[in-house]
Structures are given as structure tokens and as C-alpha cells.
Design a protein around this motif. Sequence first.
Motif, PDB file in Angstrom:
ATOM      1  N   TRP A   3       0.469   9.943   1.065  1.00  0.00           N
ATOM      2  CA  TRP A   3       0.302   8.320   0.996  1.00  0.00           C
ATOM      3  C   TRP A   3       2.241   8.595   0.573  1.00  0.00           C
ATOM      4  CZ3 TRP A   3       0.396   6.986  -4.291  1.00  0.00           C
ATOM      5  CH2 TRP A   3       0.115   5.815  -4.119  1.00  0.00           C
ATOM      6  N   TYR A   4       1.807   9.146  -0.955  1.00  0.00           N
ATOM      7  CA  TYR A   4       3.109   9.155  -1.666  1.00  0.00           C
ATOM      8  C   TYR A   4       4.558   8.641  -1.145  1.00  0.00           C
ATOM      9  CZ  TYR A   4       6.572   9.051  -5.682  1.00  0.00           C
ATOM     10  OH  TYR A   4       7.267   9.043  -6.526  1.00  0.00           O
ATOM     11  N   ASN A   5       4.908   9.741   0.201  1.00  0.00           N
ATOM     12  CA  ASN A   5       6.137   9.924   0.806  1.00  0.00           C
ATOM     13  C   ASN A   5       6.186   8.762   1.383  1.00  0.00           C
ATOM     14  OD1 ASN A   5       7.171  12.262  -0.629  1.00  0.00           O
ATOM     15  ND2 ASN A   5       6.239  13.955   0.874  1.00  0.00           N
ATOM     16  N   HIS A   6       4.294   8.547   2.063  1.00  0.00           N
ATOM     17  CA  HIS A   6       5.014   7.403   3.305  1.00  0.00           C
ATOM     18  C   HIS A   6       5.005   6.234   2.575  1.00  0.00           C
ATOM     19  CE1 HIS A   6       3.683   4.734   6.125  1.00  0.00           C
ATOM     20  NE2 HIS A   6       2.750   4.348   5.477  1.00  0.00           N
ATOM     21  N   ILE A   7       4.935   5.772   0.954  1.00  0.00           N
ATOM     22  CA  ILE A   7       4.776   4.368   0.402  1.00  0.00           C
ATOM     23  C   ILE A   7       6.411   4.710   0.583  1.00  0.00           C
ATOM     24  CG2 ILE A   7       4.563   2.729  -1.465  1.00  0.00           C
ATOM     25  CD1 ILE A   7       2.246   2.812   0.498  1.00  0.00           C
ATOM     26  N   LYS A   8       6.858   5.504   0.078  1.00  0.00           N
ATOM     27  CA  LYS A   8       8.402   5.806  -0.385  1.00  0.00           C
ATOM     28  C   LYS A   8       8.936   5.159   0.250  1.00  0.00           C
ATOM     29  CE  LYS A   8      11.402   9.122  -1.821  1.00  0.00           C
ATOM     30  NZ  LYS A   8      11.532  10.947  -2.973  1.00  0.00           N
ATOM     31  N   SER A   9       8.766   5.996   2.010  1.00  0.00           N
ATOM     32  CA  SER A   9       9.799   5.201   3.208  1.00  0.00           C
ATOM     33  C   SER A   9      10.040   3.713   3.416  1.00  0.00           C
ATOM     34  CB  SER A   9       9.342   6.100   3.538  1.00  0.00           C
ATOM     35  OG  SER A   9       8.080   5.642   5.026  1.00  0.00           O
ATOM     36  N   PHE A  10       9.093   2.843   2.610  1.00  0.00           N
ATOM     37  CA  PHE A  10       9.132   1.516   3.029  1.00  0.00           C
ATOM     38  C   PHE A  10      10.388   1.044   2.044  1.00  0.00           C
ATOM     39  CE2 PHE A  10       5.032   2.033   4.600  1.00  0.00           C
ATOM     40  CZ  PHE A  10       5.081   1.252   5.578  1.00  0.00           C
ATOM     41  N   SER A  11      11.259   0.544   3.155  1.00  0.00           N
ATOM     42  CA  SER A  11      12.072  -0.448   1.776  1.00  0.00           C
ATOM     43  C   SER A  11      12.214  -0.835   1.088  1.00  0.00           C
ATOM     44  CB  SER A  11      13.121  -0.865   2.663  1.00  0.00           C
ATOM     45  OG  SER A  11      12.809  -1.958   3.899  1.00  0.00           O
ATOM     46  N   THR A  12      13.627  -1.771  -0.071  1.00  0.00           N
ATOM     47  CA  THR A  12      12.782  -2.671  -0.550  1.00  0.00           C
ATOM     48  C   THR A  12      12.534  -4.624  -0.534  1.00  0.00           C
ATOM     49  OG1 THR A  12      14.205  -2.113  -2.899  1.00  0.00           O
ATOM     50  CG2 THR A  12      13.186  -4.337  -2.429  1.00  0.00           C
ATOM     51  N   GLU A  13      12.888  -4.543   1.450  1.00  0.00           N
ATOM     52  CA  GLU A  13      12.854  -5.314   1.746  1.00  0.00           C
ATOM     53  C   GLU A  13      11.676  -5.664   2.019  1.00  0.00           C
ATOM     54  OE1 GLU A  13      14.358  -8.751   1.679  1.00  0.00           O
ATOM     55  OE2 GLU A  13      15.472  -7.491   0.365  1.00  0.00           O
ATOM     56  N   GLU A  14      11.187  -4.467   3.194  1.00  0.00           N
ATOM     57  CA  GLU A  14       9.814  -4.350   3.807  1.00  0.00           C
ATOM     58  C   GLU A  14       8.278  -4.168   2.693  1.00  0.00           C
ATOM     59  OE1 GLU A  14       9.543  -1.051   6.907  1.00  0.00           O
ATOM     60  OE2 GLU A  14      11.014  -0.878   5.828  1.00  0.00           O
ATOM     61  N   LYS A  15       8.235  -4.123   1.512  1.00  0.00           N
ATOM     62  CA  LYS A  15       7.545  -3.829   0.184  1.00  0.00           C
ATOM     63  C   LYS A  15       7.640  -5.618   0.255  1.00  0.00           C
ATOM     64  CE  LYS A  15       8.332   0.109  -1.880  1.00  0.00           C
ATOM     65  NZ  LYS A  15       8.652   1.431  -2.481  1.00  0.00           N
ATOM     66  N   LYS A  16       8.622  -6.480  -0.180  1.00  0.00           N
ATOM     67  CA  LYS A  16       8.449  -7.947  -0.063  1.00  0.00           C
ATOM     68  C   LYS A  16       7.668  -8.398   0.511  1.00  0.00           C
ATOM     69  CE  LYS A  16      12.782  -8.624  -2.728  1.00  0.00           C
ATOM     70  NZ  LYS A  16      14.152  -9.075  -2.542  1.00  0.00           N
ATOM     71  N   LYS A  17       7.379  -7.687   2.045  1.00  0.00           N
ATOM     72  CA  LYS A  17       5.925  -8.420   3.053  1.00  0.00           C
ATOM     73  C   LYS A  17       5.407  -7.796   2.070  1.00  0.00           C
ATOM     74  CE  LYS A  17      10.260  -8.730   6.246  1.00  0.00           C
ATOM     75  NZ  LYS A  17      10.790  -8.500   7.777  1.00  0.00           N
ATOM     76  N   PHE A  18       4.641  -7.174   2.227  1.00  0.00           N
ATOM     77  CA  PHE A  18       3.526  -6.656   1.335  1.00  0.00           C
ATOM     78  C   PHE A  18       2.723  -7.618   1.138  1.00  0.00           C
ATOM     79  CE2 PHE A  18       4.131  -2.114   0.975  1.00  0.00           C
ATOM     80  CZ  PHE A  18       4.836  -1.859   2.381  1.00  0.00           C
ATOM     81  N   THR A  19       1.482  -7.616   1.889  1.00  0.00           N
ATOM     82  CA  THR A  19       0.502  -8.911   1.674  1.00  0.00           C
ATOM     83  C   THR A  19      -0.424  -8.195  -0.531  1.00  0.00           C
ATOM     84  OG1 THR A  19      -0.890  -7.907   2.298  1.00  0.00           O
ATOM     85  CG2 THR A  19      -0.045  -9.317   3.111  1.00  0.00           C
ATOM     86  N   GLY A  20      -1.324  -9.223  -0.658  1.00  0.00           N
ATOM     87  CA  GLY A  20      -2.034  -8.696  -1.945  1.00  0.00           C
ATOM     88  C   GLY A  20      -1.648  -8.615  -3.178  1.00  0.00           C
ATOM     89  N   VAL A  21      -1.863  -8.944  -3.939  1.00  0.00           N
ATOM     90  CA  VAL A  21      -1.497  -8.738  -5.328  1.00  0.00           C
ATOM     91  C   VAL A  21      -1.060  -7.291  -6.239  1.00  0.00           C
ATOM     92  CG1 VAL A  21      -1.746  -9.584  -7.655  1.00  0.00           C
ATOM     93  CG2 VAL A  21      -3.273 -10.862  -6.362  1.00  0.00           C
ATOM     94  N   LYS A  22      -0.038  -7.237  -6.509  1.00  0.00           N
ATOM     95  CA  LYS A  22       0.655  -6.267  -6.998  1.00  0.00           C
ATOM     96  C   LYS A  22      -0.032  -5.866  -8.125  1.00  0.00           C
ATOM     97  CE  LYS A  22       4.989  -3.725  -8.352  1.00  0.00           C
ATOM     98  NZ  LYS A  22       6.739  -4.381  -8.045  1.00  0.00           N
ATOM     99  N   LYS A  23      -1.145  -4.697  -8.101  1.00  0.00           N
ATOM    100  CA  LYS A  23      -1.940  -4.474  -9.496  1.00  0.00           C
ATOM    101  C   LYS A  23      -2.527  -3.505  -9.050  1.00  0.00           C
ATOM    102  CE  LYS A  23      -5.714  -6.840 -12.286  1.00  0.00           C
ATOM    103  NZ  LYS A  23      -6.870  -7.724 -12.641  1.00  0.00           N
ATOM    104  N   ILE A  24      -2.940  -2.339 -10.266  1.00  0.00           N
ATOM    105  CA  ILE A  24      -3.344  -1.485  -9.703  1.00  0.00           C
ATOM    106  C   ILE A  24      -4.890  -1.673 -10.092  1.00  0.00           C
ATOM    107  CG2 ILE A  24      -3.969   1.036 -10.989  1.00  0.00           C
ATOM    108  CD1 ILE A  24      -0.838   1.265 -11.924  1.00  0.00           C
ATOM    109  N   PRO A  25      -6.110  -1.216  -9.214  1.00  0.00           N
ATOM    110  CA  PRO A  25      -7.474  -1.863  -9.192  1.00  0.00           C
ATOM    111  C   PRO A  25      -8.168  -0.930 -10.303  1.00  0.00           C
ATOM    112  CG  PRO A  25      -6.689  -1.559  -6.465  1.00  0.00           C
ATOM    113  CD  PRO A  25      -5.518  -0.443  -7.671  1.00  0.00           C
TER     114      PRO A  25
END
Length: 225
Positions: A56-78
Motif C-alpha cells: 500500500w505504501y509503495n502504491h500511494i508513493k507512486s502517485f504524483s503531487t498533481e494526482e494526489k490533489k485530485k483525491f477526494t475526501g478530507v486529508k485526515k487520519i481516521p
Amino acid sequence: MTIAISISSEKGVKDLDTYLSERSYVEGYQPTNADVAVFEAFSKPPTSSTPHALRWYNHIKSFSTEEKKKFTGVKKIPSTLGSGSASASAKPAAKADDDDDIDLFGSDEEEDAEAAKIREERLKAYSEKKSKKPALIAKSSIVLDVKPWDDETDMKEMEAKVRTIEKDGLVWGASKLVPVGYGIKKLQIMCVVEDEKVSVDDLTEEITAFEDFVQSVDIAAFNKI
């Protein structure tokens, strides 16, 4: 019972690894800002002793900063994945907020018992109907996102590899290449499976086994037919 997770602790990473053993992401079937928040909470990458967390860590790391900006939801640790203790006495004022958070690791014995009772009743009713009517074949329509390693990956060859997977109850459908950034494209391919014959988890593992081409496989859409 709620399990409080501290990502900075060895136990917390192991609990996260257990959680991710049956899931692709922290929440839902696609990456969200919750994944980014948990990812950034790591002081160092997971090791091979926690393979699911590492994957999971390597997968999330593979996304670019621009891609992450398109993620939905609140940037908050449950709350159950917080970097500190989830003690109610330590943070009484945060109780209202905690109630709104998703309990990823929680389970309620009373709810489980009620769910089991409902499941048994539904199975009994299903068996009665099945004895009177011809069996219906349950099918699902699935859209898979197959992500390559880089922009030099031969996407036509990768798709050909994917389509070599043949199973009783599996039918491949249309496909297309979708840009993800920096010249990289992912393969988005549809398939229809008979639920009793084809395991989606097994199917994604077989696709991932083409490790010279495939970096990761995600479920983009899943619909019962």
C-alpha cells in the motif's frame, strides 16, 4: 472493540498491515486523502515483515503531487489510525469529532450477533426460494485499473498478458488507456465474472503476477448484474 493505531509504533504498522490484507485503500475502492494522511504519518517506510502495508505504501508513493490533489475526501487520519493514543479521557473535548470518524478496526459484538441472525434468516429464505425456482447465476461487472511501472512499459503487450487469463465464468470486455500523468497511462479494462466461479482477489493477484509489466491493480468499479 476499537483498536487505537499509532503509525509510528511497530504494533501500529502491524495492525495497519492486517487491515490492508483485505483492502486496497484506507477507505473505499480508490485512493483518497485519508490514504495521503496515513502515508505522511510514516516516519519511515514499512518493511517486508508487513507486506500489505509495504504494498500500500509503495502504491500511494507512486502517485504524483498533481494526482494526489485530485483525491477526494478530507486529508485526515481516521481516529483509529491516529499517531497518538485514542484515549477518551485524554481528549474529552474531541469526543464529538471522534464519533464522526470511521472506525476501521472496530467491531460490536451485539451488532455482529444481530448481523449473524439476519444473515441466517436471509440464507434460510434464499434456500426456500431456491428449492422452488431455477437457480440464478449471480454475475458482477467489474472495471479494473491496471497500472504499469513507467511510461516505457509496452501497454499493448501488458493488455495481451492480462487477456491471457482464462477462467470458467470470466469474460473480458472493452478496454482503454487512461492518462495518469508524466506520460504514463493506465489500462482500464472491463470484465464480467460469475461470482461463484471467479474470485476477484485471485484475478487481481494473477494480473499482478505479470510483474515485468504491472505495478498494481485496483478496482475502479464493481456492480452486480
